[in-house]
Write an enzyme that holds these catalytic residues in place. Sequence first.
Site, PDB file in Angstrom:
ATOM      1  N   ASN A 210       0.847  -1.200   0.000  1.00  0.00           N
ATOM      2  CA  ASN A 210       0.000   0.000   0.000  1.00  0.00           C
ATOM      3  C   ASN A 210       0.879   1.244   0.000  1.00  0.00           C
ATOM      4  OD1 ASN A 210       0.550   0.801   2.857  1.00  0.00           O
ATOM      5  ND2 ASN A 210      -0.321  -1.239   3.201  1.00  0.00           N
ATOM      6  N   ASP A 279      -3.860  -6.655   5.099  1.00  0.00           N
ATOM      7  CA  ASP A 279      -4.808  -7.559   5.759  1.00  0.00           C
ATOM      8  C   ASP A 279      -4.686  -8.989   5.239  1.00  0.00           C
ATOM      9  OD1 ASP A 279      -5.969  -5.653   7.426  1.00  0.00           O
ATOM     10  OD2 ASP A 279      -7.204  -4.883   5.773  1.00  0.00           O
ATOM     11  N   LYS A 289       8.900 -16.552 -11.274  1.00  0.00           N
ATOM     12  CA  LYS A 289       8.039 -15.451 -11.709  1.00  0.00           C
ATOM     13  C   LYS A 289       6.779 -16.002 -12.393  1.00  0.00           C
ATOM     14  CE  LYS A 289       8.169 -11.399 -14.637  1.00  0.00           C
ATOM     15  NZ  LYS A 289       8.825 -10.804 -15.785  1.00  0.00           N
ATOM     16  N   ILE A 307      -1.734  -7.710  14.234  1.00  0.00           N
ATOM     17  CA  ILE A 307      -0.624  -7.504  15.171  1.00  0.00           C
ATOM     18  C   ILE A 307      -1.100  -6.789  16.432  1.00  0.00           C
ATOM     19  CG2 ILE A 307       1.630  -6.387  15.457  1.00  0.00           C
ATOM     20  CD1 ILE A 307       1.887  -6.713  12.328  1.00  0.00           C
ATOM     21  N   VAL A 308      -1.847  -5.702  16.260  1.00  0.00           N
ATOM     22  CA  VAL A 308      -2.245  -4.921  17.434  1.00  0.00           C
ATOM     23  C   VAL A 308      -3.193  -5.733  18.332  1.00  0.00           C
ATOM     24  CG1 VAL A 308      -4.220  -3.659  16.440  1.00  0.00           C
ATOM     25  CG2 VAL A 308      -2.827  -2.575  18.178  1.00  0.00           C
ATOM     26  N   PHE A 323      -4.490   2.751  15.191  1.00  0.00           N
ATOM     27  CA  PHE A 323      -4.919   3.777  14.237  1.00  0.00           C
ATOM     28  C   PHE A 323      -6.073   3.228  13.418  1.00  0.00           C
ATOM     29  CE2 PHE A 323      -2.133   7.525  13.977  1.00  0.00           C
ATOM     30  CZ  PHE A 323      -1.272   7.217  15.018  1.00  0.00           C
ATOM     31  N   LYS A 341     -10.602  -4.736  19.007  1.00  0.00           N
ATOM     32  CA  LYS A 341      -9.175  -5.054  19.159  1.00  0.00           C
ATOM     33  C   LYS A 341      -8.696  -4.835  20.596  1.00  0.00           C
ATOM     34  CE  LYS A 341      -8.186  -3.923  14.328  1.00  0.00           C
ATOM     35  NZ  LYS A 341      -7.107  -4.141  13.372  1.00  0.00           N
TER      36      LYS A 341
HETATM   37  O1  C5P Z   1      -8.554  -3.152  11.022  1.00  0.00           O
HETATM   38  P1  C5P Z   1      -7.659  -2.073  10.558  1.00  0.00           P
HETATM   39  O2  C5P Z   1      -6.571  -2.536   9.632  1.00  0.00           O
HETATM   40  O3  C5P Z   1      -8.326  -0.841  10.042  1.00  0.00           O
HETATM   41  O4  C5P Z   1      -6.951  -1.601  11.914  1.00  0.00           O
HETATM   42  C1  C5P Z   1      -5.987  -0.604  11.946  1.00  0.00           C
HETATM   43  C2  C5P Z   1      -5.145  -0.752  13.167  1.00  0.00           C
HETATM   44  O5  C5P Z   1      -4.768  -2.104  13.377  1.00  0.00           O
HETATM   45  C3  C5P Z   1      -3.838  -0.019  12.999  1.00  0.00           C
HETATM   46  O6  C5P Z   1      -3.413   0.374  14.289  1.00  0.00           O
HETATM   47  C4  C5P Z   1      -2.922  -1.087  12.413  1.00  0.00           C
HETATM   48  O7  C5P Z   1      -1.552  -0.819  12.660  1.00  0.00           O
HETATM   49  C5  C5P Z   1      -3.387  -2.320  13.148  1.00  0.00           C
HETATM   50  N1  C5P Z   1      -3.266  -3.577  12.391  1.00  0.00           N
HETATM   51  C6  C5P Z   1      -2.382  -4.547  12.817  1.00  0.00           C
HETATM   52  N2  C5P Z   1      -2.297  -5.743  12.158  1.00  0.00           N
HETATM   53  C7  C5P Z   1      -3.060  -5.982  11.075  1.00  0.00           C
HETATM   54  C8  C5P Z   1      -3.972  -5.008  10.638  1.00  0.00           C
HETATM   55  C9  C5P Z   1      -4.052  -3.807  11.323  1.00  0.00           C
HETATM   56  O8  C5P Z   1      -1.664  -4.308  13.800  1.00  0.00           O
HETATM   57  N3  C5P Z   1      -2.952  -7.147  10.461  1.00  0.00           N
END
Ligand code: C5P
Length: 404
Positions: A210, A279, A289, A307-308, A323, A341
């Site tokens: 992204n 995601d 390739k 992760i969060v 965020f 979360k």
């Molecule tokens: O669900 P969404 O991607 O909108 O959530 C955003 C928050 O979750 C951000 O703080 C992002 O760093 C964290 N996040 C994460 N791991 C993921 C997806 C999002 O830590 N796989």
Amino acid sequence: MGHLFKRRVVLAVCGGIAAYKSAELVRRLQDHGAEVRVIMTHGAREFVTPLTFQALSGHPVHRSLLDEEAERGMGHIELARWADLVVIAPATADCLARLVAGRADDLLGAVVLASGAPLLVAPAMNQQMWKSPATQANLAVLRDRGVLFAGPDSGDQACGDIGPGRMLEPAAIAQQAGALFASGTLAGRRVLITAGPTREPLDPVRYISNHSSGRMGYALARAASEAGARVTLVSGPVQLDAPERVERIDVTTAQQMLDACLEHIGDCDLFIACAAVADYRPASVQEQKIKKQGDAMTLSLTRNPDIVATVAGLEHRPFVVGFAAETEKLREHAEGKLLAKKLDMIIANDVSDSRIGFNSDDNAALLLSPDGEREIPLCSKDQLARIVVEEIATRLPEPAPHSS
Ligand code: C5P
């Protein structure tokens, strides 16, 4: 511990019997996270060999103002600018007199004059010399100029006298040096921050990613570090330099980012998830390739770990901030993520507004936490980061006893 994390300390050693203790001082400063460079005066080299300090500091000892080799590498001006702190230990009576006079005919004097860094002096001398009116007058002048003193201690002296003038123990000097930097609303706190995008490989030459520039996460790392925290930044691929004193760990994929976070979350007080984590990732990475075939192609993707949410689910979890970049229903979606979360705070951005978001210098946000909210109007990412850090600092629980 850790107040001197990545702080650059010039340790100047003068000629006194306590010079041998300064070898241990190098270690104690390093224990607090400092990078140490050593200056030895001619007198100091009569007591201890430069090799000892070279081995302990990992760098050649700086000896002479007119050392041609040193001038080519790190001369006195360079060394003076490099320093975040200058420590003189032991400082003899002669050294104090020379500091008062502002002498610059040796490396130590020149570095002290040329440096804007705080100066911490640990005197060591015979008790009679310490008590002498000349030394006491010199001390008063130096104190007036803002020079800081560590010790001296009182007790048995190498010369057989008993009284004030012993150099303070290395651990106590290092402690005092650390305390100079232990200010700020996150002083002594450990903070882990994720930043930037992740890249999920499809084959050896392609990936899904992204537009995240990493700027917001890097601004937060800078703001937290400036507030006194020891910061580790787990960063996806970005075109940014790590802020000063911030430990940066480079990762590429979401799985690597999660692994790095779990490895470093340890005794962190605060986790800020600012990364734009993909995601989904390709269900399998092709070894060769991928060749084009036909007019359409279907990619099979699989969910990446969150992760969060993983960190927020840990038994000994830190304060967790996330965020939310949204294009609609900002508050509703952000509140949903705060709950789902199990976050302690969420910073929501409306990325449909072209002035803010992934690749811009500015940002505006809605800060939500279970105990309230704050609207932060359009400002630079650095300003926003400082506001967010201050908001977090007011809510952070007292540190656990182990994380002093
Ligand atoms: O669900 P969404 O991607 O909108 O959530 C955003 C928050 O979750 C951000 O703080 C992002 O760093 C964290 N996040 C994460 N791991 C993921 C997806 C999002 O830590 N796989």
